[in-house]
Design an enzyme around this catalytic site. Sequence first.
Site, PDB file in Angstrom:
ATOM      1  CG  ASN A 122     -10.923  45.366 -38.766  1.00  0.00           C
ATOM      2  OD1 ASN A 122     -11.069  46.403 -38.138  1.00  0.00           O
ATOM      3  ND2 ASN A 122     -11.401  45.184 -39.979  1.00  0.00           N
ATOM      4  CG  HIS A 125      -9.924  52.987 -41.242  1.00  0.00           C
ATOM      5  ND1 HIS A 125     -10.795  52.394 -42.124  1.00  0.00           N
ATOM      6  CD2 HIS A 125      -9.455  54.103 -41.860  1.00  0.00           C
ATOM      7  CE1 HIS A 125     -10.859  53.131 -43.226  1.00  0.00           C
ATOM      8  NE2 HIS A 125     -10.053  54.172 -43.095  1.00  0.00           N
TER       9      HIS A 125
HETATM   10  P1  TYD Z   1     -14.654  47.912 -45.193  1.00  0.00           P
HETATM   11  O1  TYD Z   1     -14.587  49.379 -45.468  1.00  0.00           O
HETATM   12  O2  TYD Z   1     -15.355  47.026 -46.177  1.00  0.00           O
HETATM   13  O3  TYD Z   1     -13.199  47.284 -44.979  1.00  0.00           O
HETATM   14  P2  TYD Z   1     -11.805  47.923 -44.512  1.00  0.00           P
HETATM   15  O4  TYD Z   1     -11.936  48.375 -43.073  1.00  0.00           O
HETATM   16  O5  TYD Z   1     -10.822  46.794 -44.655  1.00  0.00           O
HETATM   17  O6  TYD Z   1     -11.502  49.070 -45.457  1.00  0.00           O
HETATM   18  O7  TYD Z   1     -15.374  47.699 -43.794  1.00  0.00           O
HETATM   19  C1  TYD Z   1     -15.247  48.638 -42.754  1.00  0.00           C
HETATM   20  C2  TYD Z   1     -15.303  47.914 -41.432  1.00  0.00           C
HETATM   21  O8  TYD Z   1     -16.578  47.287 -41.286  1.00  0.00           O
HETATM   22  C3  TYD Z   1     -14.302  46.782 -41.293  1.00  0.00           C
HETATM   23  O9  TYD Z   1     -13.042  47.250 -40.896  1.00  0.00           O
HETATM   24  C4  TYD Z   1     -14.958  45.910 -40.285  1.00  0.00           C
HETATM   25  C5  TYD Z   1     -16.432  46.091 -40.544  1.00  0.00           C
HETATM   26  N1  TYD Z   1     -17.012  44.981 -41.327  1.00  0.00           N
HETATM   27  C6  TYD Z   1     -17.696  43.986 -40.664  1.00  0.00           C
HETATM   28  O10 TYD Z   1     -17.770  43.988 -39.430  1.00  0.00           O
HETATM   29  N2  TYD Z   1     -18.244  42.966 -41.390  1.00  0.00           N
HETATM   30  C7  TYD Z   1     -18.152  42.902 -42.741  1.00  0.00           C
HETATM   31  O11 TYD Z   1     -18.688  41.943 -43.357  1.00  0.00           O
HETATM   32  C8  TYD Z   1     -17.447  43.943 -43.423  1.00  0.00           C
HETATM   33  C9  TYD Z   1     -17.302  43.919 -44.940  1.00  0.00           C
HETATM   34  C10 TYD Z   1     -16.901  44.972 -42.687  1.00  0.00           C
END
Ligand code: TYD
Length: 169
Positions: A122, A125
């Site tokens: 994605n 961060h």
């Molecule tokens: P998280 O800390 O839950 O979300 P954010 O980055 O939005 O704060 O998750 C960290 C990273 O882990 C997220 O950016 C992408 C990865 N991730 C996955 O690949 N699969 C998943 O089901 C989740 C929850 C996260």
Amino acid sequence: MNQNSLILIKPDGLVKSLTGNILTRMSETKLEIVAAKIVRVSPELAKAHYQHLADKPFFDELITYLQGQLHDRRKVMAMVYWGEDAINKVRALAGATNPEEAEPTSIRGAYGRITSKGIYENVIHASSDAIEAEREIKLWFEPDEIILDAFPTKTETLNDVKKRVWAKA
Ligand code: TYD
């Protein structure tokens, strides 16, 4: 309230040459960049950053991803953004964790993808709340790498610390 937020442009964002686009989008927030650097991410740093996900089945792959091993681009760009309501502003612009659920106009919605192994690539961060922001910023930056006093510091005299310095020309 003024806040600090940690932003990482992850290896997929760097491989896709998205740094310029992301910084342009981030400028919509009118927040200030108060620290920035390129980091080669060690396994220890990646694991500490994502410590809250250590029990997830995708943890090992996530650590590999943050280190750039999936993209042959072993670096991330780390920044601290500062200003009014910084954490929520940046989270809103970043979009939902799952890029397929993120607003299409958000950074993750526009540029993210899900790999065949199910990892959310994605692109960036962004700190999720004030407690995480403080923990993450202290993990990624030394106090002197940030141009304002983000958090309280103390001064210590360190003896026998080995440090690389520039050799004379
Ligand atoms: P998280 O800390 O839950 O979300 P954010 O980055 O939005 O704060 O998750 C960290 C990273 O882990 C997220 O950016 C992408 C990865 N991730 C996955 O690949 N699969 C998943 O089901 C989740 C929850 C996260």
